[in-house]
Design a protein around this motif. Structure first.
Motif, PDB file in Angstrom:
ATOM      1  N   GLY A  23       0.806  -1.218   0.000  1.00  9.18           N
ATOM      2  CA  GLY A  23       0.000   0.000   0.000  1.00  9.18           C
ATOM      3  C   GLY A  23       0.836   1.264   0.000  1.00  9.18           C
ATOM      4  N   ASN A  24       2.132   1.157  -0.361  1.00  6.78           N
ATOM      5  CA  ASN A  24       2.956   2.360  -0.471  1.00  6.78           C
ATOM      6  C   ASN A  24       2.854   2.930  -1.873  1.00  6.78           C
ATOM      7  N   GLY A  25       2.785   4.244  -1.933  1.00  7.58           N
ATOM      8  CA  GLY A  25       2.775   4.911  -3.229  1.00  7.58           C
ATOM      9  C   GLY A  25       1.461   4.751  -3.953  1.00  7.58           C
ATOM     10  N   GLY A  26       1.500   5.077  -5.202  1.00  8.00           N
ATOM     11  CA  GLY A  26       0.279   5.005  -5.991  1.00  8.00           C
ATOM     12  C   GLY A  26      -0.330   6.376  -6.184  1.00  8.00           C
ATOM     13  N   ILE A  27      -1.149   6.450  -7.183  1.00 11.32           N
ATOM     14  CA  ILE A  27      -1.768   7.720  -7.564  1.00 11.32           C
ATOM     15  C   ILE A  27      -3.025   7.964  -6.737  1.00 11.32           C
ATOM     16  N   TYR A  28      -3.191   9.224  -6.316  1.00 10.26           N
ATOM     17  CA  TYR A  28      -4.465   9.652  -5.740  1.00 10.26           C
ATOM     18  C   TYR A  28      -5.241  10.312  -6.866  1.00 10.26           C
ATOM     19  N   ASN A  29      -6.359   9.749  -7.175  1.00  8.41           N
ATOM     20  CA  ASN A  29      -7.082  10.202  -8.352  1.00  8.41           C
ATOM     21  C   ASN A  29      -8.432  10.808  -7.954  1.00  8.41           C
ATOM     22  N   PHE A  30      -8.472  12.124  -7.927  1.00  9.16           N
ATOM     23  CA  PHE A  30      -9.708  12.820  -7.545  1.00  9.16           C
ATOM     24  C   PHE A  30     -10.237  13.571  -8.767  1.00  9.16           C
ATOM     25  N   VAL A  31     -11.207  12.998  -9.400  1.00 15.78           N
ATOM     26  CA  VAL A  31     -11.616  13.508 -10.704  1.00 15.78           C
ATOM     27  C   VAL A  31     -13.047  14.025 -10.670  1.00 15.78           C
ATOM     28  N   THR A  32     -13.278  15.105 -11.362  1.00 14.92           N
ATOM     29  CA  THR A  32     -14.652  15.572 -11.540  1.00 14.92           C
ATOM     30  C   THR A  32     -14.990  15.488 -13.027  1.00 14.92           C
ATOM     31  N   LYS A  33     -15.912  14.605 -13.341  1.00 14.41           N
ATOM     32  CA  LYS A  33     -16.334  14.454 -14.736  1.00 14.41           C
ATOM     33  C   LYS A  33     -17.826  14.674 -14.798  1.00 14.41           C
TER      34      LYS A  33
END
Ligand SMILES: Nc1ncnc2c1ncn2[C@@H]1O[C@H](COP(=O)(O)OP(=O)(O)OP(=O)(O)O)[C@@H](O)[C@H]1O
Ligand SMILES: [Mg+2]
Lengths: 258, 481
Positions: free
Chosen positions: B279-289
């Motif tokens: 669970g280290n790293g990775g993208i935080y993806n907060f998208v408004t579509k």
């Protein structure tokens, strides 16, 4: 073909098979009969390599190899086929896609090139005719919503497509109507040759009128307690299993209670 | 059954297959966020004054907002002052053809299997590739221009078509909409702009490959698609990011607008780096579509295959304003290991006779958490509105979670709203059945999940569907024993 020696197996600490000995040679048809819960499907599952079952004793040699060492998919690759008593449904996966994957995975195991679409369709059409298989079933999700009989027919259709060395048919006849039994049995007979073998598990003598066995075995409390020719099946049909039970009072008691 | 679960636990995600870093000199903004950062970005892009003002307004608004916490996700606080908000690959001249593109960059594409030439020659896809915030190499421009279609980077659109951008940007997702949308409005670096004129059917799939590259660079894309009366376009968004230790923030905004009888089909395949097995790293993806069916009889369809990111917070939505308009949402979201996804849609029925259809397929493995969150709103003037929602969850193992949060608001009693939900597990008997036919467990799982997700996969354009199927298999590799 297959040599089963003193096979003991169980599940979750419960002993089900208590020393099976069985030798099947190429070209032979063997039938296994026996009361409910005697261990017929367990034997089939153990041979096919289901991991839940633990083999505690004994050996199985298949085409010269130690069968118990192989993973289930390797056993299939070697030519072992199980027609399930209760075929499994996989929603969303088309039957044809499943069978194509199976055929090509087995070919891959044997070091053969995958079949291209044309060759696959040709094989499929040939086997569909053999089994009187309804084409629309193949585009539907695997076994999903299939009637009991359709599921069984689909099992034998897969057998035809995979052309195994040893086919174990676990109660393929139950759920089939009279015509379907004949069609399925004819299909099985056409697939029979001098270098493959069939193990039929059934409760009914009727199937054995069509797929005529060379040997009939009676499984009782996880052990083959009687073997004979096809007449044994007739005798069982007539007398029921009581005489077997009476002849084998000692093993009436399951092994795990001892 | 219990056995199935214990074997699942033993296995973990395969190493991220697209984890490599392209070595291109970056042209970066100083770390941190202030009005100066916003001015820096705007100046870098030679933007007109109105754009800068718009950004600053968004920035000031954002300063007074707080990060939302209602989603079913957990993550450490994000330090917004520790992010580089602008980073552009340095290029001496603007490339006029593909041959002029930095060879290093070209190799990146090739590793991803999306070499531009190949795309160009074989599939007829016009690719607008976004690497680290600046758009490079737009193909098929001439052909599209002939039809009056504009397909370019957002920066270019701001320079070349300011009247269109000014009219529509922020009209669907206002700068005040939410925390991440406000942030994006202040600092967005680039993205795609697409304009389909009246009566034109775009003859090819338009496609953008996003790729997060320079270290510590938040990605803030801004995409705007306008489909004029009677027009049609299918747009593909796909992305892979190189492997990173630190979390990277991604907050994109996508706005879609359809006029009378127009249709936009928007497809996404998202496989950003999900973090490692611990669970280290990775993208935080907060998208408004969000899309708006402004015109009558118009249609917006979102299809997404989400396999990546450590955290996904994403609700592609449709405002059904025009009468007889249709909104669709087809989603497959896969989470494995420590991934968390809270995703779904909002269908806002405002016009009469509006229709919406939601098909959500969540697949969870490992210790991941997968939530569907959906709102169906039927306004008081939305006579005879219809909605159908189907939310299915598939679990691999017993350490993962699947949750469904359907919200339904009905203000008009002529509406018909249907919701169906199922949860199932990949059964050991299904796997064994496949094994018995010679199919190994890995392949069996792929077959089963592709079957489960089929209804959504069928919505993807052909060339994308194949890639998406592979991605599903890759992201769940080794998650069943
Ligand atoms: N997973 C299991 N857990 C516990 N007991 C089991 C399990 N599987 C099988 N058994 C038991 O093992 C015994 C043998 O079952 P098996 O299915 O092999 O019988 P069978 O001979 O095929 O019966 P039938 O004719 O009804 O199909 C039964 O008593 C059954 O309840
Ligand atoms: Mg049985």
């Amino acid at each position: 073909m297959i040599k089963i020696k003193n096979l003991h197996a169980g599940i979750e600490g419960k002993q089900i098979l208590n020393g099976i000995d069985l030798d099947i040679r190429p070209g032979e048809v063997h039938a296994i009969m026996g009361p409910n819960g005697s261990g017929k499907s367990t034997l089939a599952s153990v041979l096919a390599g289901r991991e839940d079952y633990e083999v505690t004793k004994g050996s199985v040699e298949f085409l010269g190899r130690d069968l118990l060492e192989l993973k289930p998919e390797e056993r299939a690759g070697e030519g072992l086929f199980l027609a399930f008593q209760y075929p499994v449904e996989i929603p969303g996966l088309s039957t044809i896609n499943f069978i194509k994957t199976a055929v090509n995975e087995v070919r891959k195991y044997k070091g053969q090139e995958p079949l291209d679409a044309v060759a696959f369709l040709k094989l499929m059409n040939e086997k569909m005719a053999l089994m009187n298989m309804d084409k629309t079933l193949l585009s539907r999700s695997l076994n999903e919503g299939f009637s009991g009989g359709e599921k069984k027919r689909n099992e034998i259709f897969q057998m035809a497509m995979l052309q195994p060395k040893l086919a174990i048919l676990d109660e393929t006849d139950s759920g089939l109507d009279i015509d379907a039994i004949r069609i399925v049995a004819n299909g099985v007979n056409k697939l029979k040759s001098s270098d493959n073998a069939i193990l039929v598990v059934t409760h009914y003598q009727r199937l054995l009128d069509y797929i005529v066995p060379d040997f009939v075995h009676v499984l009782y409390n996880g052990r083959i307690v009687k073997s004979g020719s096809k007449e044994l099946a007739l005798e069982l049909e007539e007398k029921g299993y009581d005489f077997i039970k009476n002849e084998n009072p000692t093993i009436n008691e399951p092994a795990w209670t001892r | 059954m219990s056995n199935e679960l214990s074997t699942i636990e033993q296995h973990v995600l395969s190493d991220y297959k697209y984890g490599f870093v392209t070595n291109i000199e970056a042209d970066e903004a100083p770390r941190g966020l202030s009005e100066d950062t916003v001015r820096f970005i705007s100046a870098k892009k030679n933007e007109p004054e109105w754009m800068l003002e718009w950004r600053l307004k968004a920035y000031r608004h954002w300063c007074n907002m707080t990060i939302p916490h209602w989603a079913n996700i957990k993550y450490p606080p994000i330090d917004f002052q520790d992010i580089i908000y602008y980073s552009a690959p340095k290029q001496k001249v603007t490339p006029k053809s593909l041959d002029e593109i930095d060879p290093e960059l070209r190799r990146t594409f090739e590793k991803l299997g999306i070499s531009l030439e190949e795309q160009k020659r074989l599939s007829g896809v016009a690719v607008d590739a976004v690497i680290d915030s600046v758009s490079i190499g737009t193909t098929f421009k001439a052909q599209l221009a002939e039809l009056g279609i504009i397909f370019c980077s957002m920066s270019e659109a701001i320079r070349e078509h300011p009247e269109l951008v000014r009219k529509y940007i922020g009209s669907v997702v206002p700068i005040t909409d939410n925390y991440f949308a406000a942030l994006n409005s202040a600092v967005f670096s680039d993205g795609s702009f697409c304009y389909i004129p009246k009566g034109v059917r775009c003859p090819m799939e338009l496609s953008t490959y996003f790729r997060i590259n320079a270290e510590n660079t938040g990605q803030f894309e801004r995409t705007l698609i306008v489909a004029e009366e009677g027009s049609y376009v299918s747009y593909l968004e796909g992305c892979t990011a190189p492997m990173r230790d630190e979390n990277q923030l991604h907050a994109a905004v996508v706005e879609l607008i359809t006029m009378d009888h127009a249709e936009i089909k928007y497809s996404t395949v998202q496989n950003w780096y999900p973090g490692d097995k611990q669970g280290n790293g990775g993208i935080y993806n907060f998208v408004t579509k969000r899309g708006i069916c402004k015109g009558n009889h118009s249609k917006i369809s979102w299809t997404q295959v989400e396999t990546g990111s450590a955290i996904t917070w994403k609700y592609p939505s449709v405002i059904l304003k025009g009468d007889h308009s249709t909104g669709e949402f087809y989603s497959v979201a896969v989470t494995n290991n420590h991934q968390q996804a809270d995703t779904g849609t909002k269908m806002m029925h405002l016009g009469k006779n509006t229709r919406s259809r939601i098909v959500s397929k969540g697949i969870s493995a490992g210790v991941s958490n997968n939530s569907y969150r959906g709102l169906v709103h039927i306004g008081k003037n939305a006579a005879d509105a219809r909605n159908f929602s189907q939310c299915d969850s598939l679990l691999l193992g017993d350490k993962c979670g699947a949750h469904t949060f359907p919200y339904i608001e009905v203000k008009n009693n002529t509406a018909v709203v249907e919701h169906e939900a199922t949860t199932s597990k990949i059964g050991e008997d299904q796997i064994f059945y496949c094994n018995q036919r010679g199919i190994d467990t890995e392949t069996a799982v792929a077959l089963i999940i592709n079957g489960f997700a089929k209804e959504v996969m069928n919505q993807l354009p052909m060339e994308f569907a194949v890639e998406a199927q592979k991605l599903l298999a890759i992201s769940l590799e080794g998650s069943v024993g």
